[in-house]
Design an enzyme around this catalytic site. Structure first.
Site, PDB file in Angstrom:
ATOM      1  N   SER A 148      62.024  20.298  21.402  1.00 30.12           N
ATOM      2  CA  SER A 148      61.646  19.532  22.597  1.00 30.12           C
ATOM      3  C   SER A 148      60.700  18.416  22.178  1.00 30.12           C
ATOM      4  O   SER A 148      59.976  18.553  21.177  1.00 30.12           O
ATOM      5  CB  SER A 148      60.924  20.455  23.589  1.00 30.12           C
ATOM      6  OG  SER A 148      60.325  19.707  24.620  1.00 30.12           O
ATOM      7  N   TYR A 161      54.020  26.424  25.125  1.00 25.53           N
ATOM      8  CA  TYR A 161      55.377  25.879  24.969  1.00 25.53           C
ATOM      9  C   TYR A 161      55.366  24.783  23.893  1.00 25.53           C
ATOM     10  O   TYR A 161      56.222  24.759  23.009  1.00 25.53           O
ATOM     11  CB  TYR A 161      55.869  25.335  26.305  1.00 25.53           C
ATOM     12  CG  TYR A 161      57.289  24.796  26.289  1.00 25.53           C
ATOM     13  CD1 TYR A 161      58.379  25.652  26.314  1.00 25.53           C
ATOM     14  CD2 TYR A 161      57.531  23.415  26.264  1.00 25.53           C
ATOM     15  CE1 TYR A 161      59.682  25.153  26.314  1.00 25.53           C
ATOM     16  CE2 TYR A 161      58.824  22.912  26.272  1.00 25.53           C
ATOM     17  CZ  TYR A 161      59.903  23.792  26.299  1.00 25.53           C
ATOM     18  OH  TYR A 161      61.180  23.287  26.300  1.00 25.53           O
TER      19      TYR A 161
HETATM   20  N1  LIG Z   1      66.140  21.010  30.451  1.00 20.97           N
HETATM   21  C1  LIG Z   1      65.212  20.271  29.878  1.00 20.97           C
HETATM   22  O1  LIG Z   1      64.677  19.305  30.457  1.00 20.97           O
HETATM   23  C2  LIG Z   1      64.791  20.581  28.447  1.00 20.97           C
HETATM   24  C3  LIG Z   1      63.954  19.657  27.792  1.00 20.97           C
HETATM   25  C4  LIG Z   1      63.543  19.925  26.486  1.00 20.97           C
HETATM   26  C5  LIG Z   1      63.976  21.081  25.864  1.00 20.97           C
HETATM   27  N2  LIG Z   1      64.769  21.969  26.516  1.00 20.97           N
HETATM   28  C6  LIG Z   1      65.173  23.178  25.805  1.00 20.97           C
HETATM   29  O2  LIG Z   1      66.575  23.311  25.867  1.00 20.97           O
HETATM   30  C7  LIG Z   1      66.929  24.692  25.833  1.00 20.97           C
HETATM   31  C8  LIG Z   1      67.897  24.998  26.973  1.00 20.97           C
HETATM   32  O3  LIG Z   1      67.300  24.612  28.184  1.00 20.97           O
HETATM   33  P1  LIG Z   1      68.137  24.463  29.538  1.00 20.97           P
HETATM   34  O4  LIG Z   1      67.378  23.527  30.396  1.00 20.97           O
HETATM   35  O5  LIG Z   1      69.571  24.185  29.227  1.00 20.97           O
HETATM   36  O6  LIG Z   1      67.980  25.953  30.156  1.00 20.97           O
HETATM   37  P2  LIG Z   1      68.747  26.670  31.373  1.00 20.97           P
HETATM   38  O7  LIG Z   1      69.538  25.702  32.166  1.00 20.97           O
HETATM   39  O8  LIG Z   1      67.709  27.487  32.043  1.00 20.97           O
HETATM   40  O9  LIG Z   1      69.750  27.660  30.608  1.00 20.97           O
HETATM   41  C9  LIG Z   1      69.236  28.682  29.839  1.00 20.97           C
HETATM   42  C10 LIG Z   1      70.367  29.470  29.193  1.00 20.97           C
HETATM   43  O10 LIG Z   1      69.794  30.423  28.291  1.00 20.97           O
HETATM   44  C11 LIG Z   1      70.119  31.763  28.703  1.00 20.97           C
HETATM   45  N3  LIG Z   1      68.947  32.551  28.327  1.00 20.97           N
HETATM   46  C12 LIG Z   1      67.664  32.394  28.745  1.00 20.97           C
HETATM   47  N4  LIG Z   1      66.858  33.274  28.141  1.00 20.97           N
HETATM   48  C13 LIG Z   1      67.648  34.018  27.309  1.00 20.97           C
HETATM   49  C14 LIG Z   1      67.398  35.069  26.396  1.00 20.97           C
HETATM   50  N5  LIG Z   1      66.180  35.564  26.240  1.00 20.97           N
HETATM   51  N6  LIG Z   1      68.424  35.579  25.681  1.00 20.97           N
HETATM   52  C15 LIG Z   1      69.690  35.082  25.846  1.00 20.97           C
HETATM   53  N7  LIG Z   1      69.985  34.072  26.673  1.00 20.97           N
HETATM   54  C16 LIG Z   1      68.973  33.558  27.410  1.00 20.97           C
HETATM   55  C17 LIG Z   1      70.428  31.627  30.187  1.00 20.97           C
HETATM   56  O11 LIG Z   1      71.281  32.627  30.689  1.00 20.97           O
HETATM   57  P3  LIG Z   1      70.701  34.061  31.214  1.00 20.97           P
HETATM   58  O12 LIG Z   1      69.594  33.733  32.174  1.00 20.97           O
HETATM   59  O13 LIG Z   1      71.879  34.753  31.810  1.00 20.97           O
HETATM   60  O14 LIG Z   1      70.197  34.755  29.977  1.00 20.97           O
HETATM   61  C18 LIG Z   1      71.158  30.279  30.197  1.00 20.97           C
HETATM   62  O15 LIG Z   1      72.469  30.432  29.699  1.00 20.97           O
HETATM   63  C19 LIG Z   1      65.603  25.471  25.882  1.00 20.97           C
HETATM   64  O16 LIG Z   1      65.235  25.846  24.582  1.00 20.97           O
HETATM   65  C20 LIG Z   1      64.624  24.445  26.425  1.00 20.97           C
HETATM   66  O17 LIG Z   1      63.298  24.703  25.996  1.00 20.97           O
HETATM   67  C21 LIG Z   1      65.182  21.745  27.794  1.00 20.97           C
END
Ligand SMILES: NC(=O)c1ccc[n+]([C@@H]2O[C@H](COP(=O)([O-])OP(=O)(O)OC[C@H]3O[C@@H](n4cnc5c(N)ncnc54)[C@H](OP(=O)(O)O)[C@@H]3O)[C@@H](O)[C@H]2O)c1
Length: 258
Positions: A148, A161
């Site tokens: 991130s 974080y």
């Molecule tokens: N969205 C942003 O703005 C953003 C910005 C910077 C970085 N990121 C990073 O990008 C990554 C993905 O973010 P996202 O926004 O796509 O998240 P999201 O939409 O909340 O999706 C999270 C995914 O991970 C699964 N998950 C969560 N915890 C888990 C665990 N402990 N074990 C296995 N699966 C798990 C969830 O399914 P279940 O709940 O069914 O497990 C879901 O498939 C993260 O590392 C986040 O820190 C995101």
């Protein structure tokens, strides 16, 4: 042009957090490039539904789903047992799972900040170690960690974080040098705000959204597919001399001093 360098046919990729957001977009992008995929997330019913949809979209790929919490060591071992039972060897690992509970630093309990670090860093560290014996057998083996911008500069996400994502970026650099002799490339991506279920509550506040856009040179929020494309590029044989790198997917955010 050697078109095969822009394909992933015959490669098996493990994508964690693959049922939504960036993880799902990545699974789809890699499948589109020809890879077989193991999708991991916790909610089994939703994961199976997503797998079925992808299987319809990509009938020629092998798409498997395994429900597990990658924050739990026993369940991480089960993921690798599942892959071993498939009789296929992993060549790509995408550590995409991450979580956060943003708060002022003084308000965290020890268990709250430890959970963030455990889920965001130690689980990825362990997934890399578990994957190594299989990755080492492949000519185009790679790991991509989803970090991130919070791991590269201070944004309002809470310090644990930021610490966890900084550690993930450093893990990327260390493994890139340590495992280069094993033929494993290790890279990361650093997204700024991306439109997913996770970012939705923060971006639903119009004043906060205005502030975010004001600080983003491209004046828009990123899409999961834009992160997936960067991840996919880092996986490709076309990226064969790239290791230890971090691609920011941030609409110019990190380069915007004023
Ligand atoms: N969205 C942003 O703005 C953003 C910005 C910077 C970085 N990121 C990073 O990008 C990554 C993905 O973010 P996202 O926004 O796509 O998240 P999201 O939409 O909340 O999706 C999270 C995914 O991970 C699964 N998950 C969560 N915890 C888990 C665990 N402990 N074990 C296995 N699966 C798990 C969830 O399914 P279940 O709940 O069914 O497990 C879901 O498939 C993260 O590392 C986040 O820190 C995101």
């Amino acid at each position: 042009m050697n078109a095969a360098r822009w394909r992933l046919d015959g490669q098996l990729a493990l994508v964690t957090g693959a049922s939504r957001g960036i993880g799902l977009a990545t699974a789809r992008e890699l499948a589109g490039l020809g890879a077989d995929i193991v999708l991991v997330a916790r909610d089994e019913a939703h994961l199976e539904q997503v797998r079925d949809e992808l299987a319809e979209e990509f009938p020629r790929n092998s798409l498997r789903a395994f429900a597990a919490d990658v924050g739990e060591h026993e369940q991480r071992l089960e993921v690798f047992d599942f892959i071993a039972d498939l009789g296929l060897e992993l060549s790509l690992l995408i550590n995409n799972v991450g979580m956060n509970t943003p708060k002022p630093t003084l308000d965290y309990s020890a268990s709250e900040y430890r959970r963030i670090i455990d889920t965001n860093v130690f689980s990825a560290f362990e997934m890399c170690r578990l994957a190594h014996p299989q990755l080492v057998q492949h000519a185009n083996a790679g790991i991509v960690n989803v970090g991130s911008v919070s791991g590269l500069t201070s944004v309002r996400t809470g310090s644990p974080y930021g610490m966890s994502k900084a550690a993930l970026h450093q893990l990327t650099r260390n493994l890139a040098t340590e495992w280069a002799e094993d033929g494993i490339r290790v890279n990361s991506v650093a997204p700024w705000y991306i439109r997913t279920q996770r970012s939705e509550p923060a971006l639903a506040d119009p004043d906060y959204l205005d502030e975010v856009l004001e600080r983003t040179p491209m004046k828009r929020i990123g899409e999961p597919e834009e992160v997936a494309a960067a991840i996919a590029f880092l996986c490709l044989p076309a990226a064969s001399y790239i290791s230890g790198e971090c691609i920011a997917v941030d609409g110019g955010f990190l380069r915007y001093g004023f």
